[in-house]
Motif scaffolding. Structure first.
Motif, mmCIF file in Angstrom:
data_model
loop_
_atom_site.group_PDB
_atom_site.id
_atom_site.type_symbol
_atom_site.label_atom_id
_atom_site.label_comp_id
_atom_site.label_asym_id
_atom_site.label_seq_id
_atom_site.Cartn_x
_atom_site.Cartn_y
_atom_site.Cartn_z
ATOM 1 N N CYS A 1 0.901 -1.315 -0.130
ATOM 2 C CA CYS A 1 0.087 -0.109 -0.040
ATOM 3 C C CYS A 1 0.597 1.153 0.157
ATOM 4 C CB CYS A 1 -0.941 0.064 1.355
ATOM 5 S SG CYS A 1 -2.291 -1.019 1.009
ATOM 6 N N ALA A 2 2.193 1.183 0.310
ATOM 7 C CA ALA A 2 2.985 2.221 0.227
ATOM 8 C C ALA A 2 3.132 3.249 -1.080
ATOM 9 C CB ALA A 2 4.620 1.949 0.345
ATOM 10 N N PRO A 3 2.854 4.639 -0.947
ATOM 11 C CA PRO A 3 2.844 5.347 -2.057
ATOM 12 C C PRO A 3 3.734 4.999 -3.060
ATOM 13 C CG PRO A 3 2.630 6.748 0.059
ATOM 14 C CD PRO A 3 2.913 5.415 0.423
ATOM 15 N N CYS A 4 4.795 4.493 -2.835
ATOM 16 C CA CYS A 4 6.162 4.449 -3.679
ATOM 17 C C CYS A 4 5.734 3.315 -4.699
ATOM 18 C CB CYS A 4 7.312 4.291 -2.756
ATOM 19 S SG CYS A 4 7.372 2.878 -1.870
ATOM 20 N N ASN B 1 -5.169 5.437 -6.030
ATOM 21 C CA ASN B 1 -5.409 3.985 -5.630
ATOM 22 C C ASN B 1 -4.590 3.557 -4.644
ATOM 23 O OD1 ASN B 1 -7.609 4.073 -7.465
ATOM 24 N ND2 ASN B 1 -6.270 3.608 -9.163
ATOM 25 N N GLU B 2 -4.878 3.331 -3.276
ATOM 26 C CA GLU B 2 -3.925 3.054 -2.333
ATOM 27 C C GLU B 2 -3.585 1.918 -2.044
ATOM 28 O OE1 GLU B 2 -5.781 4.765 1.112
ATOM 29 O OE2 GLU B 2 -5.379 6.891 0.676
ATOM 30 N N ALA B 3 -4.330 0.826 -2.844
ATOM 31 C CA ALA B 3 -3.837 -0.495 -2.966
ATOM 32 C C ALA B 3 -3.210 -0.725 -3.910
ATOM 33 C CB ALA B 3 -5.144 -1.655 -2.594
ATOM 34 N N GLY B 4 -1.586 -0.745 -3.962
ATOM 35 C CA GLY B 4 -0.803 -0.934 -5.070
ATOM 36 C C GLY B 4 -0.970 -0.190 -6.456
ATOM 37 N N GLY B 5 -1.784 0.847 -6.463
ATOM 38 C CA GLY B 5 -2.245 1.723 -7.609
ATOM 39 C C GLY B 5 -3.013 1.115 -8.053
ATOM 40 N N ILE B 6 -3.944 0.218 -7.912
ATOM 41 C CA ILE B 6 -4.795 -0.525 -8.482
ATOM 42 C C ILE B 6 -6.085 -0.382 -8.242
ATOM 43 C CG2 ILE B 6 -5.572 -3.137 -9.068
ATOM 44 C CD1 ILE B 6 -2.697 -3.968 -8.494
ATOM 45 N N GLY B 7 -6.373 -0.329 -6.667
ATOM 46 C CA GLY B 7 -7.742 -0.108 -6.328
ATOM 47 C C GLY B 7 -7.870 0.499 -4.965
ATOM 48 N N ASP C 1 8.882 11.827 0.495
ATOM 49 C CA ASP C 1 7.701 11.151 0.965
ATOM 50 C C ASP C 1 8.007 10.971 2.489
ATOM 51 O OD1 ASP C 1 5.961 10.952 -1.365
ATOM 52 O OD2 ASP C 1 6.818 8.924 -1.784
ATOM 53 N N ILE C 2 9.088 10.667 3.060
ATOM 54 C CA ILE C 2 9.556 10.168 4.388
ATOM 55 C C ILE C 2 9.211 11.477 5.152
ATOM 56 C CG2 ILE C 2 11.358 9.869 5.684
ATOM 57 C CD1 ILE C 2 12.314 7.842 3.583
ATOM 58 N N LEU C 3 9.594 12.747 4.372
ATOM 59 C CA LEU C 3 9.412 13.909 5.243
ATOM 60 C C LEU C 3 7.980 14.111 5.459
ATOM 61 C CD1 LEU C 3 12.231 16.176 3.666
ATOM 62 C CD2 LEU C 3 12.138 15.270 6.049
ATOM 63 N N ASP C 4 7.098 13.981 4.367
ATOM 64 C CA ASP C 4 5.823 14.198 4.533
ATOM 65 C C ASP C 4 4.896 13.214 5.238
ATOM 66 O OD1 ASP C 4 3.481 15.552 3.365
ATOM 67 O OD2 ASP C 4 2.626 13.532 2.582
ATOM 68 N N MET C 5 5.381 12.129 5.393
ATOM 69 C CA MET C 5 4.779 10.974 6.360
ATOM 70 C C MET C 5 5.084 11.065 7.874
ATOM 71 S SD MET C 5 5.314 7.828 3.612
ATOM 72 C CE MET C 5 4.240 6.599 4.334
ATOM 73 N N THR C 6 6.164 11.700 8.053
ATOM 74 C CA THR C 6 6.678 11.899 9.391
ATOM 75 C C THR C 6 6.558 13.189 10.155
ATOM 76 O OG1 THR C 6 8.986 12.127 8.866
ATOM 77 C CG2 THR C 6 8.247 9.967 8.997
ATOM 78 N N ARG C 7 5.600 13.793 9.630
ATOM 79 C CA ARG C 7 5.359 15.137 10.368
ATOM 80 C C ARG C 7 4.764 14.867 11.702
ATOM 81 N NH1 ARG C 7 1.476 18.167 5.692
ATOM 82 N NH2 ARG C 7 2.951 18.200 4.120
ATOM 83 N N GLU C 8 4.866 15.854 12.424
ATOM 84 C CA GLU C 8 4.804 15.653 14.152
ATOM 85 C C GLU C 8 3.525 14.884 14.484
ATOM 86 O OE1 GLU C 8 6.499 15.186 17.731
ATOM 87 O OE2 GLU C 8 7.315 16.071 16.009
ATOM 88 N N ASP C 9 2.632 14.985 13.719
ATOM 89 C CA ASP C 9 1.283 14.336 13.849
ATOM 90 C C ASP C 9 1.102 13.091 13.159
ATOM 91 O OD1 ASP C 9 -0.938 16.698 11.983
ATOM 92 O OD2 ASP C 9 0.666 15.554 11.065
ATOM 93 N N GLY C 10 2.045 12.738 12.330
ATOM 94 C CA GLY C 10 1.967 11.497 11.596
ATOM 95 C C GLY C 10 0.932 11.444 10.390
#
Length: 341
Positions: free
Chosen positions: A248-251, A259-265, A332-341
Motif C-alpha cells: 500500500c505504500a505510495p512508492c 488508488n492506495e492498494a498498489g495503485g490498482i484499487g 515522502d518520508i518527510l511528508d509522512m513523518t510530520r509531527e502528527d503522523g
C-alpha cells in the motif's frame, strides 16, 4: 539462444531430460525475460520426447544476475520458498527442479512452469480490465497475501530463515542504520526517518512468512485474475503488516496514488480480501507505520542498486537510474513523518 546458453545448451538439455524422465529434450528457444534486477529469468521452450512430460514444455529458468543484493536469498533457498508457498495454496508458478551446484550453467538455478499474464506495474495500474476489475483484483491479491501468511515457524524446510529475536521493525531499523553508517555519503533525511521509525516501532506480534516484495510489478495478472506471485528472494519471518504496508505504500502505486492498494484499487477492498481469507482483522492503525518503513526500505534498496552499478562491477542502466528515485522517497518520508503522523 542468448548468453545463458553459451556452450551450455547441451548440458541443460541433458539435465532437463534426466529430471523429466525423458528420452531427449531439445531447447527450441531461450530468451531473457524483462525485469528481474536482482535475478535473471529466462523463458525456455523445451521439446520433450518420451516420459511423462512428452510434448512442448514452457518453462522459466531462474538464476543469478552478475551481482546481487546481499540480503537476497540464493536459488536453493528461493526454490524452497516457492515450494512452501505452492503447498500453502498461494498462486505461484509451480517449482519443478533445482540445480544448486552450478555444474550445468556455471551458477545455481531452478526451473519452474511458465505462466501467462502481465506483471509490469505501469500497465497493471492502468488496465481496468485486468483481474476482473479494480476492486475484484485487489481483493484477490489480499487473499493471496493472507495465504502466504498461513506459513508460520517453525518449518524445517525453511530453516535458513532467521527468527527475529525481538521486534522485526527494530531489527530493520538497525540493519538500515548500519548500512547508512558505512555508506560514503550522508543521507540526513533517511537518518531522520530511521529515528521516527525507531520511536514509533510497534511491539512484536505474530511472526509469519513475509514475502517482503509483495507489490505491483511482482504480481502476474490477466483478465481472469491473479496468475502468479513472483520474486521471493527477500522473504523472511516477520510481521504480517510489513507486507500490507509494502503493497500500500505510495512508492509502489506507479503514479496512481489515489488508488492506495498498489495503485490498482481501494485499500478497503484489499483489506477485505485479506480478512476474508485469514479470518482475522487487520490492525489498520499500524499499517501507516509499515508504509513509512516500506518507503525507507525502498530508499535503502535503491541506493544499494546504484552501488552495484558504481562499485559492484555490474554496468547496468536500470541499476544506475534506480538511485534517482531516492529524492522522491525522501520527500515522502518527510511528508509522512510530520509531527502528527
Amino acid at each position: 539462444m542468448g548468453r545463458l546458453m553459451e556452450g551450455r545448451k547441451e548440458a541443460l538439455e541433458t539435465w532437463l531430460a534426466a529430471r523429466m524422465g525423458a528420452d531427449r529434450v531439445s531447447l527450441t528457444e531461450v530468451r531473457k525475460l524483462s525485469g528481474g534486477a536482482i535475478q535473471e529469468n529466462w523463458a525456455v521452450d523445451a521439446e520433450v520426447t518420451g516420459g511423462p512430460f512428452a510434448g512442448v514444455q514452457a518453462l522459466v529458468v531462474r538464476t543469478d544476475a552478475p551481482s546481487g543484493v546481499a540480503v537476497s536469498h540464493g536459488r536453493a533457498q528461493e526454490f524452497a520458498l516457492f515450494k512452501a508457498a505452492f503447498d500453502a495454496g498461494v498462486t505461484v508458478p509451480e517449482p519443478l527442479w533445482l540445480e544448486a551446484e552450478g555444474a550445468v550453467l556455471g551458477k545455481p538455478f531452478f526451473a519452474m512452469r511458465r505462466i501467462a499474464g502481465v506483471a509490469a506495474g505501469h500497465k497493471v495500474v492502468k488496465d481496468d480490465a485486468l483481474g476482473g476489475g479494480r476492486e475484484v483484483l485487489v481483493a484477490a491479491l489480499g487473499r493471496e497475501l493472507a495465504r502466504i501468511h498461513t506459513v508460520r515457524p517453525p518449518r524445517d524446510d525453511l530453516g535458513f530463515l532467521a527468527m527475529p529475536e525481538g521486534s522485526p521493525a527494530l531489527a530493520w531499523v538497525a540493519e538500515f542504520r548500519g548500512w547508512l553508517d558505512g555508506h560514503r555519503r550522508a543521507h540526513p533525511v533517511l537518518e531522520w526517518g530511521l529515528r521516527w521509525l525507531e520511536r514509533h516501532a510497534p511491539q512484536r506480534g505474530d511472526i509469519v512468512l513475509s514475502h517482503n516484495d509483495f507489490r505491483t510489478g511482482n504480481l502476474m495478472v490477466d483478465r481472469g485474475g491473479v496468475t502468479g506471485v513472483l520474486d521471493w528472494e527477500f522473504a523472511s519471518w516477520g510481521d504480517p503488516l510489513a507486507d500490507v504496508g509494502w503493497f500500500c505504500a505510495p512508492c509502489w502505486r506507479f503514479g496512481q496514488r489515489q488508488n492506495e492498494a498498489g495503485g490498482i484499487g481501494p485499500r478497503e477492498a484489499f483489506y477485505r480480501g485479506y480478512e476474508s481469507e485469514s479470518g482475522r482483522p487487520l490492525d489498520r492503525t499500524q499499517v501507516f507505520y509499515w508504509e513509512v518503513m516500506a518507503t525507507m526500505r525502498w530508499a535503502i534498496i535503491a541506493l544499494q542498486q546504484a552501488e552495484r552499478h558504481v562499485c559492484g562491477g555490474e554496468t547496468n542502466l536500470e541499476l544506475a537510474l534506480t538511485a534517482h528515485v531516492v529524492p522522491e522517497l525522501e520527500m515522502d518520508i518527510l511528508d509522512m513523518t510530520r509531527e502528527d503522523g
